[in-house]
Scaffold this active site. Structure first.
Site, PDB file in Angstrom:
ATOM      1  N   LYS A  45      57.337 -39.089 -26.684  1.00  0.00           N
ATOM      2  CA  LYS A  45      56.461 -38.934 -27.862  1.00  0.00           C
ATOM      3  C   LYS A  45      56.278 -37.445 -28.193  1.00  0.00           C
ATOM      4  CE  LYS A  45      53.026 -40.963 -25.745  1.00  0.00           C
ATOM      5  NZ  LYS A  45      53.546 -41.245 -24.386  1.00  0.00           N
ATOM      6  N   ARG A 120      44.898 -45.937 -27.773  1.00  0.00           N
ATOM      7  CA  ARG A 120      45.428 -46.355 -26.479  1.00  0.00           C
ATOM      8  C   ARG A 120      44.794 -47.651 -25.999  1.00  0.00           C
ATOM      9  NH1 ARG A 120      47.283 -41.370 -24.614  1.00  0.00           N
ATOM     10  NH2 ARG A 120      48.252 -41.268 -22.575  1.00  0.00           N
ATOM     11  N   ARG A 159      59.274 -32.319 -15.762  1.00  0.00           N
ATOM     12  CA  ARG A 159      58.790 -31.712 -17.012  1.00  0.00           C
ATOM     13  C   ARG A 159      58.048 -30.396 -16.750  1.00  0.00           C
ATOM     14  NH1 ARG A 159      55.054 -35.137 -21.001  1.00  0.00           N
ATOM     15  NH2 ARG A 159      53.813 -35.448 -19.128  1.00  0.00           N
ATOM     16  N   ARG A 192      52.005 -30.085 -15.473  1.00  0.00           N
ATOM     17  CA  ARG A 192      50.715 -30.760 -15.620  1.00  0.00           C
ATOM     18  C   ARG A 192      50.267 -31.325 -14.284  1.00  0.00           C
ATOM     19  NH1 ARG A 192      51.129 -34.620 -20.842  1.00  0.00           N
ATOM     20  NH2 ARG A 192      50.053 -36.056 -19.466  1.00  0.00           N
ATOM     21  N   ARG A 203      49.029 -44.092 -14.372  1.00  0.00           N
ATOM     22  CA  ARG A 203      49.174 -43.941 -15.825  1.00  0.00           C
ATOM     23  C   ARG A 203      49.985 -45.106 -16.399  1.00  0.00           C
ATOM     24  NH1 ARG A 203      51.603 -38.102 -16.013  1.00  0.00           N
ATOM     25  NH2 ARG A 203      51.611 -38.321 -18.276  1.00  0.00           N
TER      26      ARG A 203
HETATM   27  P1  AP5 Z   1      57.588 -36.039 -23.326  1.00  0.00           P
HETATM   28  O1  AP5 Z   1      58.096 -36.092 -24.726  1.00  0.00           O
HETATM   29  O2  AP5 Z   1      56.882 -34.778 -22.911  1.00  0.00           O
HETATM   30  O3  AP5 Z   1      56.733 -37.337 -22.951  1.00  0.00           O
HETATM   31  P2  AP5 Z   1      55.480 -38.044 -23.667  1.00  0.00           P
HETATM   32  O4  AP5 Z   1      55.894 -39.384 -24.179  1.00  0.00           O
HETATM   33  O5  AP5 Z   1      54.837 -37.101 -24.658  1.00  0.00           O
HETATM   34  O6  AP5 Z   1      54.561 -38.305 -22.400  1.00  0.00           O
HETATM   35  P3  AP5 Z   1      53.118 -37.784 -21.976  1.00  0.00           P
HETATM   36  O7  AP5 Z   1      53.139 -37.697 -20.480  1.00  0.00           O
HETATM   37  O8  AP5 Z   1      52.702 -36.534 -22.684  1.00  0.00           O
HETATM   38  O9  AP5 Z   1      52.273 -38.962 -22.455  1.00  0.00           O
HETATM   39  P4  AP5 Z   1      50.994 -39.526 -21.837  1.00  0.00           P
HETATM   40  O10 AP5 Z   1      50.774 -40.593 -22.822  1.00  0.00           O
HETATM   41  O11 AP5 Z   1      50.967 -39.936 -20.437  1.00  0.00           O
HETATM   42  O12 AP5 Z   1      50.024 -38.257 -21.786  1.00  0.00           O
HETATM   43  P5  AP5 Z   1      48.858 -37.765 -22.720  1.00  0.00           P
HETATM   44  O13 AP5 Z   1      48.917 -36.288 -22.740  1.00  0.00           O
HETATM   45  O14 AP5 Z   1      48.856 -38.502 -24.016  1.00  0.00           O
HETATM   46  O15 AP5 Z   1      58.831 -36.261 -22.349  1.00  0.00           O
HETATM   47  C1  AP5 Z   1      58.709 -36.184 -20.946  1.00  0.00           C
HETATM   48  C2  AP5 Z   1      59.881 -35.383 -20.358  1.00  0.00           C
HETATM   49  O16 AP5 Z   1      61.111 -36.069 -20.593  1.00  0.00           O
HETATM   50  C3  AP5 Z   1      60.047 -34.004 -20.969  1.00  0.00           C
HETATM   51  O17 AP5 Z   1      60.307 -33.098 -19.934  1.00  0.00           O
HETATM   52  C4  AP5 Z   1      61.218 -34.122 -21.941  1.00  0.00           C
HETATM   53  O18 AP5 Z   1      61.977 -32.937 -21.985  1.00  0.00           O
HETATM   54  C5  AP5 Z   1      62.029 -35.274 -21.334  1.00  0.00           C
HETATM   55  N1  AP5 Z   1      62.565 -36.157 -22.375  1.00  0.00           N
HETATM   56  C6  AP5 Z   1      61.949 -36.566 -23.514  1.00  0.00           C
HETATM   57  N2  AP5 Z   1      62.743 -37.389 -24.222  1.00  0.00           N
HETATM   58  C7  AP5 Z   1      63.878 -37.526 -23.483  1.00  0.00           C
HETATM   59  C8  AP5 Z   1      65.091 -38.285 -23.661  1.00  0.00           C
HETATM   60  N3  AP5 Z   1      65.271 -39.041 -24.770  1.00  0.00           N
HETATM   61  N4  AP5 Z   1      66.038 -38.209 -22.692  1.00  0.00           N
HETATM   62  C9  AP5 Z   1      65.855 -37.426 -21.586  1.00  0.00           C
HETATM   63  N5  AP5 Z   1      64.736 -36.682 -21.377  1.00  0.00           N
HETATM   64  C10 AP5 Z   1      63.766 -36.741 -22.304  1.00  0.00           C
HETATM   65  O19 AP5 Z   1      47.556 -38.267 -21.921  1.00  0.00           O
HETATM   66  C11 AP5 Z   1      47.126 -37.683 -20.702  1.00  0.00           C
HETATM   67  C12 AP5 Z   1      45.789 -38.287 -20.262  1.00  0.00           C
HETATM   68  O20 AP5 Z   1      44.759 -38.043 -21.254  1.00  0.00           O
HETATM   69  C13 AP5 Z   1      45.743 -39.815 -20.097  1.00  0.00           C
HETATM   70  O21 AP5 Z   1      46.206 -40.214 -18.836  1.00  0.00           O
HETATM   71  C14 AP5 Z   1      44.238 -40.122 -20.335  1.00  0.00           C
HETATM   72  O22 AP5 Z   1      43.492 -39.842 -19.175  1.00  0.00           O
HETATM   73  C15 AP5 Z   1      43.849 -39.136 -21.399  1.00  0.00           C
HETATM   74  N6  AP5 Z   1      43.967 -39.696 -22.758  1.00  0.00           N
HETATM   75  C16 AP5 Z   1      44.804 -39.240 -23.740  1.00  0.00           C
HETATM   76  N7  AP5 Z   1      44.650 -39.963 -24.866  1.00  0.00           N
HETATM   77  C17 AP5 Z   1      43.710 -40.893 -24.602  1.00  0.00           C
HETATM   78  C18 AP5 Z   1      43.128 -41.961 -25.372  1.00  0.00           C
HETATM   79  N8  AP5 Z   1      43.501 -42.185 -26.638  1.00  0.00           N
HETATM   80  N9  AP5 Z   1      42.177 -42.739 -24.774  1.00  0.00           N
HETATM   81  C19 AP5 Z   1      41.795 -42.521 -23.511  1.00  0.00           C
HETATM   82  N10 AP5 Z   1      42.311 -41.541 -22.717  1.00  0.00           N
HETATM   83  C20 AP5 Z   1      43.244 -40.728 -23.255  1.00  0.00           C
END
Ligand code: AP5
Length: 246
Positions: A45, A120, A159, A192, A203
């Protein structure tokens, strides 16, 4: 004293003014879009968001990034969110709904937005739809980054992030030119705190239990597009472009 929002344009370099002007001209013709990106951690994402944002002149609202900024700044919101985030659990619905409600009113979201990591839970989705209904708008598309859990551990543990810009790298799939250093600024990259195999398990558990129902919720409204998120980044971008141009 003038108002704090007054900006002296003569202080801004001409090249920056021109770039912004050209961006605004390009953006004037773009259709409005209100998008949700949903998928498990590591599904890509955060990798696709900046590309979509530039293409369609949208604002990118990533609740994870917003919460991490609040934690780093030790704001009252950040203090409340930290414990849940460190364990890989979700923070409370009220907290994130409040953040989004405020953020989508910003001028940078005028042409629409990309919600990355929100909603979410089904409660968050319902509250979002209520918010949009009041503004006379609605979600146009939900991009479902579908991928098998088995692929995610390698993506997450490899990452590296440039924290001030949000640029992401991967030791194997998207390495920086110099290991550990941001390509653009030369500043150090960080990992992170929740990007460990152990926290990833929680997660993913939270994703399947609380977030997957959000995909069903929007599928009933006929706005979900399923992507093959296991493909290489460029192929995923092509799929996204196809979906958004149709
Ligand atoms: P990347 O694109 O960075 O992954 P992502 O989908 O953005 O994953 P996140 O870990 O950021 O999502 P998340 O939902 O767990 O975390 P968030 O910050 O929202 O890709 C990952 C890696 O793979 C990278 O190194 C990239 O280079 C590589 N890659 C990407 N695409 C690729 C491909 N096609 N092929 C190969 N490699 C690839 O949330 C964190 C925390 O915040 C949660 O756990 C929760 O506690 C809280 N939180 C956030 N939002 C909410 C909400 N709405 N409600 C409640 N709690 C919340």
């Amino acid at each position: 004293m003038g108002s704090s929002s007054t900006v002296d344009l003569s202080d801004i370099p001409s090249v920056d003014l021109m770039t912004e002007l050209l961006r605004r001209i390009k953006c004037a013709d773009k259709p409005d879009k209100r998008l949700i990106l949903v998928g498990p951690p590591g599904s890509g994402k955060g990798t696709q968001s900046p590309i979509i944002k530039d293409e369609y002149c949208l604002c990118h609202l990533a609740t994870g990034d917003m919460l991490r900024a609040a934690v780093a700044a030790k704001t009252p919101l950040g203090v409340k969110a930290k414990e849940a985030m460190d364990k890989g659990e979700l923070v409370s619905d009220d907290l994130v709904v409040g953040i989004i409600d405020e953020a989508i009113k910003k001028p940078s979201c005028k042409k629409g937005f990309i919600l990355d990591g929100f909603p979410r839970t089904v409660v968050q989705a319902e509250k979002l739809d209520e918010m949009l209904e009041k503004q006379g708008t609605k979600i146009d598309k939900v991009l479902d980054f579908a991928i098998d859990d088995a692929i995610l551990e390698e993506r997450i543990t490899g990452r590296w992030i440039h924290s001030s810009s949000g640029r992401t790298y991967h030791t194997k799939f998207a390495p920086p030119k110099v290991p550990g250093v941001d390509d653009v600024t030369g500043e150090p990259l960080i990992q992170r705190k929740d990007d460990t195999a152990a926290v990833l398990k929680s997660r993913l558990e939270a994703f399947h239990r609380q977030t997957e129902p959000v995909i069903d919720y929007y599928a009933k409204k006929g706005v979900v597009a399923h992507l093959h998120a296991e493909k290489p980044p460029k192929e995923v971008t092509t799929e996204v472009q196809k979906v958004l141009s149709s």
